[in-house]
Design an enzyme around this catalytic site. Structure first.
Site, PDB file in Angstrom:
ATOM      1  N   ILE A  21       0.725  -0.811  -0.544  1.00 17.66           N
ATOM      2  CA  ILE A  21      -0.111   0.106   0.148  1.00 17.66           C
ATOM      3  C   ILE A  21       0.752   0.877  -0.038  1.00 17.66           C
ATOM      4  O   ILE A  21       0.573   2.281  -0.176  1.00 17.66           O
ATOM      5  CB  ILE A  21      -1.392   0.088   1.324  1.00 17.66           C
ATOM      6  CG1 ILE A  21      -2.010   0.724   1.267  1.00 17.66           C
ATOM      7  CG2 ILE A  21      -0.391   0.287   2.182  1.00 17.66           C
ATOM      8  CD1 ILE A  21      -3.083   0.550  -0.356  1.00 17.66           C
ATOM      9  N   LYS A  60      -6.214   3.174   7.580  1.00 20.67           N
ATOM     10  CA  LYS A  60      -7.146   1.452   8.036  1.00 20.67           C
ATOM     11  C   LYS A  60      -6.896   0.644   7.963  1.00 20.67           C
ATOM     12  O   LYS A  60      -5.847  -0.158   7.625  1.00 20.67           O
ATOM     13  CB  LYS A  60      -8.140   2.047   7.356  1.00 20.67           C
ATOM     14  CG  LYS A  60      -8.370   2.348   5.217  1.00 20.67           C
ATOM     15  CD  LYS A  60      -7.645   0.762   4.851  1.00 20.67           C
ATOM     16  CE  LYS A  60      -8.612  -0.363   5.192  1.00 20.67           C
ATOM     17  NZ  LYS A  60      -8.188  -1.442   4.558  1.00 20.67           N
TER      18      LYS A  60
END
Lengths: 308, 308
Positions: A14, A90
């Site tokens: 990510i 998150k």
């Protein structure tokens, strides 16, 4: 414009796919350092762990934490204690209690804490929220289905306790729907499907209730073949709103609407810069509350083993 | 003194053992009606369901809800909408989101909502909190073990999804320890033991972290033979505090301390009367947050079948 030096902690998929391009494109930030055991970014100072970074670079005021949720609390606590502004991928933690504690720690220390939900920054999210604001909501249907082999290759932590399994993508849908709906939902039923050889669910079916008899349904599935489906369909008294591609595109009664936005991660970093500038935090645990409720209230079924 | 008419909704074991004696002994309340499908209380008007009570008795300003957590939300919503003050047995709901929604509904309607945690009103709870307030906490050990056949005879709902299993008593310990400790904890690890024929855990082992390296442990077990153990032991820089019998008795370094308090349920109703008088609510979701965290973050093991 003030340029804020920022350190990126955890250089995995990510970080490389989203965080580094977004930081590079944002004139408010300069990527001053990374923290990674397995190699950093060409041309950027790297530290083996966060304590080493915090000790060596007291001049870097902001850190962005992208590691998995279980080790994130210790890192965030250390960064806040060292007086740094902190942005969290998150979900913001492995437990609700730790998220609430981080929020209090940041306020006590006078630093910004930004618990991000990237899907809330999808291109069509604001337009969807604005269109729904004055509508009567009649139905909500969420389908969030993807191939775990494609989207989480070799990420063993997602199958561990605390890794959340299919709720790792599913929480994106929950973060988006709780942003755009003008009413609030609570979970009433859930079925979580655990592979017989795994400690986290590969699929989940959720039911929620809202005001005036509203019911909402969600189906999360990691066993999807043939292309991901990240869709939310909301029936109202004035037509049907559909978000597809995770919120990148918006349809009203099937007609595509024009939306303009910078994209999820560029928008996240823009917001982080604003929060630092304003001396504020942004920590909303609601999506994680719905996930915790699903684990607490949900029934379980065992399904076929999953092997990478 | 104002005497407030109150209706008791759900006439099961906890209502007969605790609520009815406490209401009868409290000069602030008069038991004006009950709601029960299976029979009420001699000499008290009974209604078959809550909507019937709310329609027939608009003059009763307060209701106390003792039914299991899953059906409690609908009842509380209806009572709040009808302008009644509401007292909830623990846990205050089957999900965290519904508890937070009830809190907002009560505030919007201008009525009192009291989400009770009866163990916080144990005889020695205030004395324990006061003694710990200025101590450095070094260790926390919770043992909460009882025979489910003795304490939950025939209560099938405790084994259903949302019934919480051994967390139904365990949440009492969590409510008490979060009241008396001067520091905050968050769950870091959990193992939940599910009987192979049940959808809720019969035992759980929990680990928490606090500030300055503090760790806390809890063991909940429903398979206890030979007498219940409801004990919390807290090591400090000034000695060891021990609560036994669920908080009814307090020892410091083994020496029993004199405590004076009216007992759990009398104290709860006294507090409900105060909240109504002051126009306030008391809703603290923290114990339920720790339970939800245990279900979300915890690993699971399968243990021997349990049959009543």
């Amino acid at each position: 414009m003030t340029v804020t030096d920022i350190a990126l902690v955890g250089i995995g998929k990510i970080a490389r796919d989203q965080h580094i391009p977004a930081i590079s494109a944002d004139p408010a930030f300069r990527l001053a350092a990374t923290v990674s055991r397995s190699g950093g970014v060409d041309g950027v100072e790297n530290h083996a762990d966060l304590p080493a970074l915090l000790a060596a670079r007291p001049d870097i005021p902001a850190v962005s934490l992208t590691m998995p949720p279980v080790p994130r609390y210790a890192a965030a606590t250390a960064a806040i204690a060292a007086g740094r502004h902190v942005m969290l991928e998150k979900p913001p933690g492995a437990s609700l209690a730790e998220v609430l504690k981080l929020d209090r720690q940041a306020r006590a220390r006078g630093v910004t804490l930004f618990a991000t939900w990237h899907s809330r920054h999808a291109e069509a999210a604001d337009a969807a929220r604005d269109w729904l604001a004055d509508k009567a909501i009649r139905s909500v249907r969420i389908d969030w289905k993807e191939d775990v082999r494609k989207w989480h290759p070799g990420q063993d932590w997602i199958w561990q306790p605390g890794g959340l399994g299919v709720f790792d993508p599913g929480i994106n849908a929950l973060s988006l729907v709780t942003k755009i709906l003008p009413v609030q939902l609570h979970l009433t039923e859930a079925t979580l499907s655990f592979p017989e050889n795994r400690a986290a669910p590969i699929a989940a079916a959720l039911a929620f209730a809202g005001p005036d008899g509203l019911s909402a349904e969600a189906a999360f599935d990691w066993r999807q073949d043939g292309g991901e489906v990240w869709q939310i369909e909301i029936g109202t008294d004035a037509g049907t709103l559909t978000l597809v591609e995770g919120g990148a595109r918006l349809m009203i009664d099937g007609t595509e609407q024009t939306v303009e936005a910078p994209g999820e991660y560029p928008s996240l970093y823009r917001r982080f810069a604003e929060l630092i500038e304003q001396g504020e935090s942004d920590v909303d645990p609601e999506p994680l509350i719905h996930v915790a409720d699903a684990f607490m209230l949900g029934g379980r079924e065992t399904v076929a083993a999953f092997n990478d």
